[in-house]
Design an enzyme around this catalytic site. Structure first.
Site, mmCIF file in Angstrom:
data_model
loop_
_atom_site.group_PDB
_atom_site.id
_atom_site.type_symbol
_atom_site.label_atom_id
_atom_site.label_comp_id
_atom_site.label_asym_id
_atom_site.label_seq_id
_atom_site.Cartn_x
_atom_site.Cartn_y
_atom_site.Cartn_z
ATOM 1 N N GLY A 180 89.454 40.446 26.034
ATOM 2 C CA GLY A 180 88.638 39.365 26.593
ATOM 3 C C GLY A 180 88.232 39.687 28.009
ATOM 4 O O GLY A 180 88.260 40.848 28.419
ATOM 5 N N ASN A 181 87.827 38.692 28.764
ATOM 6 C CA ASN A 181 87.478 38.909 30.167
ATOM 7 C C ASN A 181 87.717 37.616 30.951
ATOM 8 O O ASN A 181 88.115 36.613 30.387
ATOM 9 C CB ASN A 181 86.030 39.414 30.296
ATOM 10 C CG ASN A 181 85.031 38.427 29.736
ATOM 11 O OD1 ASN A 181 84.872 37.343 30.256
ATOM 12 N ND2 ASN A 181 84.375 38.803 28.636
ATOM 13 N N HIS A 182 87.480 37.686 32.256
ATOM 14 C CA HIS A 182 87.853 36.570 33.142
ATOM 15 C C HIS A 182 86.857 35.424 33.179
ATOM 16 O O HIS A 182 87.016 34.511 33.987
ATOM 17 C CB HIS A 182 88.027 37.084 34.577
ATOM 18 C CG HIS A 182 89.216 37.971 34.752
ATOM 19 N ND1 HIS A 182 90.486 37.562 34.420
ATOM 20 C CD2 HIS A 182 89.332 39.229 35.224
ATOM 21 C CE1 HIS A 182 91.334 38.539 34.680
ATOM 22 N NE2 HIS A 182 90.651 39.568 35.163
#
Ligand code: CTP
Ligand code: CA
Length: 229
Positions: free
Chosen positions: A33-35
């Protein structure tokens, strides 16, 4: 006359908006995923709804509640493939497309059916490229439709953003530079530069994401009203 009628015209507008990250599963308990928090995308959904537009919000996993406005319909997805499927369904009926999602560029080729055990000292995952949602839909854009993209860059910002504007058939791109403090992930503020296909560049101050959203919506409205003048 045109000006007087404009708000009425816009109130029938439909907006497709992608927001948040995507999660690409590795096994039943892990993902890539990512932030992205979805804050900018959700602020845009609210800002468009505030003008009377109907918003089809397609959101990756976020901790934000579905926006309360009856003009906003929220569809929750996990992966880039699911986001693409939902966006492709909504795209033909939308007048404005806004791609605010931070889509994972790659996903694991295989999703392990069971939790991967830490058997070896190293683990190699093979990743394959995800569908480019904005780019693929961009090829289907009709002349009257308006597409807005985002670019988060760390270097050669304007060159990269202009490349994306062209490649993905955007009409407007919102450039975030990670070099600007207070901009990007995990902040409630953002500092953006808007670039359009006419070569125009507008630099905005650091401000709350809700105010940035209104700046973007105003710019889209102004571009559309010029186009329809
Ligand atoms: N985007 C998308 N689908 C993807 C990747 C990106 O719809 N699979 C959209 C984003 O929502 C954004 C724009 O394309 O509006 C640019 O995203 P970005 O990640 O900056 O561009 P990429 O083409 O993925 O290039 P790179 O990450 O290599 O800079
Ligand atoms: Ca990317």
């Amino acid at each position: 006359m045109t000006l007087l009628l404009y708000p009425l015209y816009f109130s029938t507008m439909r907006v497709l908006l992608t927001a948040g990250p995507t999660y690409e599963p590795i096994d039943p308990v892990r993902f890539i995923g990512n932030h992205s928090t979805g804050k900018m995308g959700y602020a845009l959904a609210e800002a468009f709804a505030a003008t009377g537009a109907e918003v089809m919000l397609i959101s990756g996993p976020t901790s934000l509640p579905d926006p309360a406005s009856p003009l906003i319909t929220t569809t929750r997805v996990q992966t880039a493939a699911e986001m693409y499927a939902a966006a492709a369904t909504a795209a033909p009926t939308a007048d404005i497309w806004v791609f605010a999602a931070a889509v994972a560029d790659y996903r694991p080729r295989e999703v392990a059916p069971n939790k991967i055990k830490k058997d070896g000292d190293t683990l190699t995952l093979e990743l394959v490229k995800n569908v480019d949602i904005a780019g693929t839909l961009g090829q289907t854009k009709r002349a009257e439709q308006f597409s807005v993209g985002f670019a988060l860059e760390t270097n050669d910002e304007e060159t990269h953003a202009r490349g994306k504007l062209q490649r993905k058939n955007f009409d407007l791109i919102v450039l975030n530079s990670l070099r600007d403090s207070g901009a990007g992930f995990r902040h409630d503020t953002n500092k953006v530069t808007l670039l359009d296909t006419a070569g125009q560049k507008t630099i905005f101050e650091l401000k709350p994401k809700a105010a940035v959203a209104h700046d973007i919506v105003r710019t889209v409205l102004a571009s559309l009203s010029l186009r329809n003048a």
